[in-house]
Design a protein around this motif. Structure first.
Motif, PDB file in Angstrom:
ATOM      1  N   THR A 180       0.817  -1.216   0.000  1.00 57.37           N
ATOM      2  CA  THR A 180       0.000   0.000   0.000  1.00 57.37           C
ATOM      3  C   THR A 180       0.854   1.270   0.000  1.00 57.37           C
ATOM      4  O   THR A 180       0.416   2.313  -0.466  1.00 57.37           O
ATOM      5  CB  THR A 180      -0.985  -0.003   1.194  1.00 57.37           C
ATOM      6  N   ASN A 181       2.084   1.189   0.485  1.00 51.44           N
ATOM      7  CA  ASN A 181       2.969   2.352   0.497  1.00 51.44           C
ATOM      8  C   ASN A 181       3.584   2.633  -0.874  1.00 51.44           C
ATOM      9  O   ASN A 181       4.258   3.641  -1.056  1.00 51.44           O
ATOM     10  CB  ASN A 181       4.090   2.168   1.527  1.00 51.44           C
ATOM     11  N   HIS A 182       3.350   1.734  -1.823  1.00 51.83           N
ATOM     12  CA  HIS A 182       4.009   1.869  -3.128  1.00 51.83           C
ATOM     13  C   HIS A 182       3.034   1.911  -4.303  1.00 51.83           C
ATOM     14  O   HIS A 182       3.458   1.882  -5.447  1.00 51.83           O
ATOM     15  CB  HIS A 182       5.016   0.726  -3.307  1.00 51.83           C
ATOM     16  N   VAL A 183       1.745   1.913  -4.022  1.00 50.23           N
ATOM     17  CA  VAL A 183       0.755   1.960  -5.104  1.00 50.23           C
ATOM     18  C   VAL A 183       0.135   3.350  -5.127  1.00 50.23           C
ATOM     19  O   VAL A 183      -0.406   3.816  -4.123  1.00 50.23           O
ATOM     20  CB  VAL A 183      -0.351   0.904  -4.897  1.00 50.23           C
ATOM     21  N   LEU A 184       0.208   4.011  -6.269  1.00 50.19           N
ATOM     22  CA  LEU A 184      -0.343   5.366  -6.386  1.00 50.19           C
ATOM     23  C   LEU A 184      -1.669   5.391  -7.137  1.00 50.19           C
ATOM     24  O   LEU A 184      -2.553   6.185  -6.834  1.00 50.19           O
ATOM     25  CB  LEU A 184       0.649   6.269  -7.113  1.00 50.19           C
ATOM     26  N   GLY A 185      -1.783   4.557  -8.140  1.00 49.69           N
ATOM     27  CA  GLY A 185      -3.000   4.572  -8.946  1.00 49.69           C
ATOM     28  C   GLY A 185      -3.408   3.164  -9.324  1.00 49.69           C
ATOM     29  O   GLY A 185      -2.574   2.258  -9.375  1.00 49.69           O
ATOM     30  N   LEU A 186      -4.705   2.979  -9.542  1.00 47.89           N
ATOM     31  CA  LEU A 186      -5.207   1.662  -9.950  1.00 47.89           C
ATOM     32  C   LEU A 186      -6.260   1.838 -11.033  1.00 47.89           C
ATOM     33  O   LEU A 186      -7.019   2.806 -11.026  1.00 47.89           O
ATOM     34  CB  LEU A 186      -5.871   0.943  -8.764  1.00 47.89           C
ATOM     35  N   GLU A 187      -6.306   0.882 -11.937  1.00 46.10           N
ATOM     36  CA  GLU A 187      -7.468   0.753 -12.808  1.00 46.10           C
ATOM     37  C   GLU A 187      -8.188  -0.489 -12.302  1.00 46.10           C
ATOM     38  O   GLU A 187      -7.576  -1.552 -12.166  1.00 46.10           O
ATOM     39  CB  GLU A 187      -7.024   0.548 -14.255  1.00 46.10           C
ATOM     40  N   ILE A 188      -9.469  -0.327 -11.985  1.00 43.71           N
ATOM     41  CA  ILE A 188     -10.220  -1.455 -11.431  1.00 43.71           C
ATOM     42  C   ILE A 188     -11.489  -1.656 -12.248  1.00 43.71           C
ATOM     43  O   ILE A 188     -12.088  -0.682 -12.722  1.00 43.71           O
ATOM     44  CB  ILE A 188     -10.555  -1.207  -9.928  1.00 43.71           C
ATOM     45  N   VAL A 189     -11.863  -2.909 -12.437  1.00 48.41           N
ATOM     46  CA  VAL A 189     -13.152  -3.208 -13.052  1.00 48.41           C
ATOM     47  C   VAL A 189     -14.094  -3.582 -11.913  1.00 48.41           C
ATOM     48  O   VAL A 189     -13.848  -4.543 -11.179  1.00 48.41           O
ATOM     49  CB  VAL A 189     -13.047  -4.353 -14.077  1.00 48.41           C
ATOM     50  N   LEU A 190     -15.126  -2.775 -11.739  1.00 48.31           N
ATOM     51  CA  LEU A 190     -16.084  -3.024 -10.662  1.00 48.31           C
ATOM     52  C   LEU A 190     -16.922  -4.251 -11.015  1.00 48.31           C
ATOM     53  O   LEU A 190     -17.003  -4.649 -12.185  1.00 48.31           O
ATOM     54  CB  LEU A 190     -16.972  -1.790 -10.460  1.00 48.31           C
ATOM     55  N   PRO A 191     -17.580  -4.850 -10.022  1.00 51.78           N
ATOM     56  CA  PRO A 191     -18.312  -6.090 -10.279  1.00 51.78           C
ATOM     57  C   PRO A 191     -19.435  -5.959 -11.322  1.00 51.78           C
ATOM     58  O   PRO A 191     -19.909  -6.965 -11.835  1.00 51.78           O
ATOM     59  CB  PRO A 191     -18.877  -6.449  -8.901  1.00 51.78           C
ATOM     60  N   ASP A 192     -19.831  -4.735 -11.656  1.00 49.24           N
ATOM     61  CA  ASP A 192     -20.841  -4.609 -12.726  1.00 49.24           C
ATOM     62  C   ASP A 192     -20.193  -4.369 -14.090  1.00 49.24           C
ATOM     63  O   ASP A 192     -20.879  -4.114 -15.072  1.00 49.24           O
ATOM     64  CB  ASP A 192     -21.834  -3.483 -12.392  1.00 49.24           C
ATOM     65  N   GLY A 193     -18.874  -4.435 -14.147  1.00 47.48           N
ATOM     66  CA  GLY A 193     -18.185  -4.300 -15.425  1.00 47.48           C
ATOM     67  C   GLY A 193     -17.657  -2.908 -15.701  1.00 47.48           C
ATOM     68  O   GLY A 193     -16.902  -2.699 -16.651  1.00 47.48           O
TER      69      GLY A 193
END
Lengths: 494, 431
Positions: A180-193
């Motif tokens: 968690t100290n090294h992640v700045l951004g995420l692309e996530i696919v939510l459960p509805d797509g």
């Protein structure tokens, strides 16, 4: 004996995952990911019936291997339309049953999404797809003198996506921090797509820290498809020591003394006698077989001043009862020590047919007490337990040896683990330092958190996954709910 | 401070009425009128003494739709309100250190304790909580977490999100919730600490914080170098950041030069620490890069310069912001920002200051310019000060976030604060 019927979270084995999938789903998913991206034969699905937590087994009915964010989105959208729960999986190296399908018939595996998208040397950032193997990130930037700091023992196999889900640590997190100290951004696919970009490449967050909420959420908030990671400059120099002690008590005293002196080493790792035996038998790195415990201590930083720093550490360790302190003379010796440490889990495989790696945390100063508790649990349950762990963080990893062909040993192994966790909590510690709660420790969560705490945590999860379809039946126990058996279970012994 | 249309006056009297209803919960001495910077943004201030009292206050506020905001010692959250909030909740009376374990390097403290007090306590063990926003004596732990405050040491020690290992807060329904714990490494349960850090009081009231603490460096020195223009200062800063594990590293615009005896000079600050050999090595490395045109401070003068640097504000600045961009883009952005700044080189973060704008229009133009700079460098700008008269019609305090994130943030707000009473209307997307 069907263990799954017992609500206390005893081992489950089998293949079932709820209602039969509708016939059209397989065709639709095949259309999205192609034939090569879908596995449906029971014999092939066996491979996916557990992760590194092998006490429980349950295979998915379908395995989907998307190779892009668009495919993940289309897959989740199709599952959403049919309200089908799913379980995300990276490399399956998790140790708490995080990717064990429990009433989640479809498994979505990110291993084909393994591209390093971009490397920004000037800003020390790298953007990767979530299926990229942890070690490959560091390898890609090594020539520029940079590395990706979180280094779990499974780093040669585990994926960044899995690390994000579990908030993975590793030996060097004592100094450099966890995922968690090294992640700045995420692309996530939510459960509805829906595809959402959270955070970004900058240090500061605008609005709620949703990246921080997703890291460590164990796959219950959707499927992470990309991550922007911080890179760290390699220190100018290292010094790696092997300190040999007559017993674990002496070794833990030395750990406290080093920290109390204001030295923050890169890592302080401990191995006890059982582990020393196993490692020596497997790798012949020259560990003293008659030692009660050894510490691997690594300090790093500027080359200037390193000699003084090394003398300081040697003096502290010597003053706290080390029988001998060896220094790795070159990179080869250093690598051998770390190889021994990181492969210790595998080496234990020589001692018993099965082993369960536990993960608990205590305040650093309580290490002597928890090691006594572990030894008592070993005697009480008549099972051998080895210890190899991140001593500097107070993060213990007792390894419980058992034979899965004997159901009573399985039961005792699970109970021994549970006793140790209870002792951790009683000493002011926690249920998990880096492996996650998963399926394994869900039922212990009330030891640590009140119903209100758990309710607020559930509220947070539902922000991302209102229907709780992403990795259901994990992390937080549902009041009164236990996992149903919807199809015949595979019996142990096999 | 009072609007011409009388809306504020109405809110004021509503708040007074509301505060009267709290006399059954708190004795009169703990319900007070707003003072100083609180005036105009808070109707009344309550000073609870326990978590149970805060739960009661929240339940009553939810039942009667009374808005409330936590107020730290510096009134940070109150300063960001465009419209008044009925009640301020001060944790003035909740400032105990609950547990400090020097050997475990953890500390548990109530949220009303100031950072300054906490660090004074830990200094005897040569330890500190290395989060260093301006004015630690006026920064409560609760405000520091709520506003995600940070200072120079962010470069080497990280920020609140890296050091906060547990917390307790009171939220919706008066529910008391805890996340994390007292151990330095912990992944049990969802990370409530991250969600609460920087939530600006919009999700609940933080009552207790748990931090991991760090050793103070054995020895430390501070190099100060003047430059005629900013660009070469940033160039040297980048080279130093690449070569040395510095404690902190700043570039100041020329308007701040005078504060340190260098009128109209841009200044570069580089702090370094360690044992004597490490110190000597770093000093000579810096000398190499700067070619002799610099001063090195040690001991008391170094501590004093560091404190001044940490606390730096522009006395007559009425408009201030925090800019966060990619580190390598920071210099380019600041060269065109037409403002005074304190830049945390290496972190991609700067504090910007502008003198009082002529009116709402000018303020909006300045802020729009800063936001454009941030956007071009893939970052964002958040206002930290805006003249009270401009707050209701002026620019939003926060930048916009993308649609997907906004939807999730709105859901989080709705889920944690269904009655919409916690510091409403001043966060991202007017949450």
């Amino acid at each position: 004996m069907d263990l799954t019927q017992q609500s206390g979270g005893l081992p489950r084995t089998g293949s079932a995952n709820g209602a039969a999938l509708s016939s059209g789903l397989r065709e639709e998913l095949t259309e999205i990911v192609g034939r090569e991206g879908l596995i449906h034969r029971a014999s092939e699905l066996r491979v996916y019936e557990c992760d590194g937590w092998t006490v429980e087994k349950s295979a998915p009915e379908l395995l989907v291997l998307p190779d892009s964010t668009a495919q993940v989105s289309a897959v989740l959208e199709a599952l959403h339309r049919r309200q089908v729960p799913f379980v995300p999986r990276g490399a399956g190296t998790g140790l708490s049953g995080g990717s064990l399908p429990l009433k989640a018939p479809v498994m979505v595996c990110t291993s084909r999404m393994n591209r390093i998208v971009s490397i920004d040397y000037a800003n020390r950032r790298v953007e990767v797809e979530s299926g990229v193997v942890n070690l490959h990130v560091s390898n890609a930037v090594k020539a520029a003198g940079l590395f990706y700091a979180p280094d779990p023992s499974s780093q040669a196999a585990c994926t960044v996506g899995g690390n994000v889900a579990e908030n993975s640590g590793g030996p060097h997190t004592l100094k450099y921090g966890v995922t968690t100290n090294h992640v700045l951004g995420l692309e996530i696919v939510l459960p509805d797509g829906e595809v959402v970009e959270l955070g970004g490449p900058t240090e500061e967050v605008c609005g709620y820290d949703l990246v921080g909420a997703v890291v460590g959420s164990e796959g219950t908030t959707g499927i992470v498809t990309r991550a922007v990671l911080k890179l760290v400059r390699e220190p100018q120099s290292h010094r790696t020591f092997l300190a040999i002690f007559a017993d674990v008590e002496g070794a833990t005293r030395a750990v406290s003394a080093i920290i109390a002196a204001g030295v923050i080493p890169g890592a302080i790792e401990m191995m006890d006698q059982l582990i020393i035996e196993a490692v020596e038998a497997a790798f012949h790195v020259g560990l003293p077989r008659d030692a009660g415990a050894v510490l691997i201590i690594e300090i790093d930083g500027l080359a200037a001043g390193m000699d003084q720093r090394a003398e300081q550490v040697k003096a502290i360790v010597g003053g706290n009862g080390a029988k001998e302190v060896r220094v790795a003379r070159d990179e080869t010796e250093r690598a051998a020590l770390w190889k021994a440490r990181k492969r210790a889990f595998g080496a234990v495989g020589r001692l018993a047919p099965n082993y369960a790696t536990q993960d608990g945390v205590v305040p650093r100063t309580r290490l002597p007490q928890i090691l006594r508790e572990i030894s008592a649990a070993s005697q009480r349950h008549q099972l051998r337990i080895g210890n190899v762990f991140h001593a500097g963080d107070g993060n213990i990893h007792p390894i419980v040896l058992y034979d899965e062909r004997d159901p009573d040993q399985v039961r005792r192994a699970v109970e021994a683990g549970r006793d140790i966790l209870k002792a951790c909590v009683a000493l002011g510690g926690s249920l998990s330092g880096e492996h996650g709660i998963g399926a394994e420790k869900m039922h212990e969560m009330p030891l640590l958190f009140s119903p209100d705490d758990l309710m607020v945590m559930s509220d947070l999860r539902r922000v991302f996954d209102p229907a709780e379809r992403s990795n259901p039946n994990k992390v937080i126990p549902m009041p009164g709910a236990c996992v149903e058996v919807a199809a015949p279970r595979r019996q142990v012994p096999v | 401070m009072i609007d011409a249309n009388g809306a504020t006056a109405a809110a004021q009297s509503a708040a007074e009425r509301a505060a009267r209803g709290f006399e059954s919960l708190l004795d009169r001495g703990r319900i007070r009128a707003p003072q100083g910077r609180e005036a105009g943004v808070l109707g009344a201030v309550l000073e609870p003494e326990s978590v149970a009292e805060i739960s009661e206050i929240i339940r009553k506020c939810e039942a009667e739709s009374i808005s409330l905001a936590p107020v730290g010692a510096a009134r940070t959250l109150a300063q960001m309100r465009s419209r008044p909030v009925a009640l301020g909740v001060s944790l003035e009376r909740m400032r105990q250190v609950i547990a400090y374990e020097p050997e475990d390097m953890t500390v548990v403290a109530q949220a009303g304790l100031t950072l300054g007090e906490l660090n004074r306590l830990m200094e005897q063990n040569r330890q500190h909580l290395p989060v260093d926003p301006p004015a630690p004596g006026l920064t409560t732990l609760g405000a520091m977490v709520s506003a995600a405050k940070a200072g120079p040491l962010r470069l080497s020690e990280g920020r609140v999100r890296d050091l906060l290992i547990g917390l307790q807060f009171v939220g919706h329904g008066g529910r008391v919730a805890r996340g994390g714990g007292r151990v330095v490494k912990n992944v049990a349960g969802y990370d409530l600490m991250k969600v609460m850090t920087g939530s600006f009081g919009t999700l609940g009231i933080i009552t207790e914080t748990i931090f991991k603490v760090r050793p103070l460096p054995e020895l430390a020195e501070l190099a100060v170098a003047p430059f005629d223009t900013a660009e070469p200062a940033f160039g040297v800063a980048a080279a130093l950041h690449d070569a040395l594990p510095l404690l902190h590293l700043e570039v100041l615009s020329a308007g701040f030069g005078r504060e340190f005896g260098y009128p109209q000079k841009c200044l570069l600050f580089a702090a370094f620490g360690g044992n004597q050999v490490e110190l000597d090595y770093q000093r000579s490395a810096i000398e190499c890069k700067l070619g002799g045109k610099f001063a090195v401070l040690a001991g008391a003068p170094a501590s004093e310069a560091y404190a001044r640097l940490r606390d730096l504000e522009m006395a007559d600045a009425a408009l201030a912001a925090q800019l966060a961009v990619l580190p390598a883009e920071l210099c380019r952005g600041l060269l065109s920002c037409r403002a005074e700044y304190v830049a945390y080189a290496g972190c991609g973060v700067a504090r910007l200051f502008a003198r009082a704008p002529e009116g709402a229009n000018e303020a909006a133009q300045i802020v729009a310019h800063w936001r454009e700079i941030a956007r071009q460098a893939r970052g964002h700008a958040r206002l930290t000060a805006l003249p009270p008269a401009l707050r209701s019609a002026g620019p939003a305090f926060f930048d916009q976030v993308n649609e997907g994130s906004m939807k999730l943030m709105a859901r989080a707000k709705k889920s944690f604060d269904p009655a919409g009473i916690f510091n409403p209307g001043c966060f991202v997307g007017a949450l």
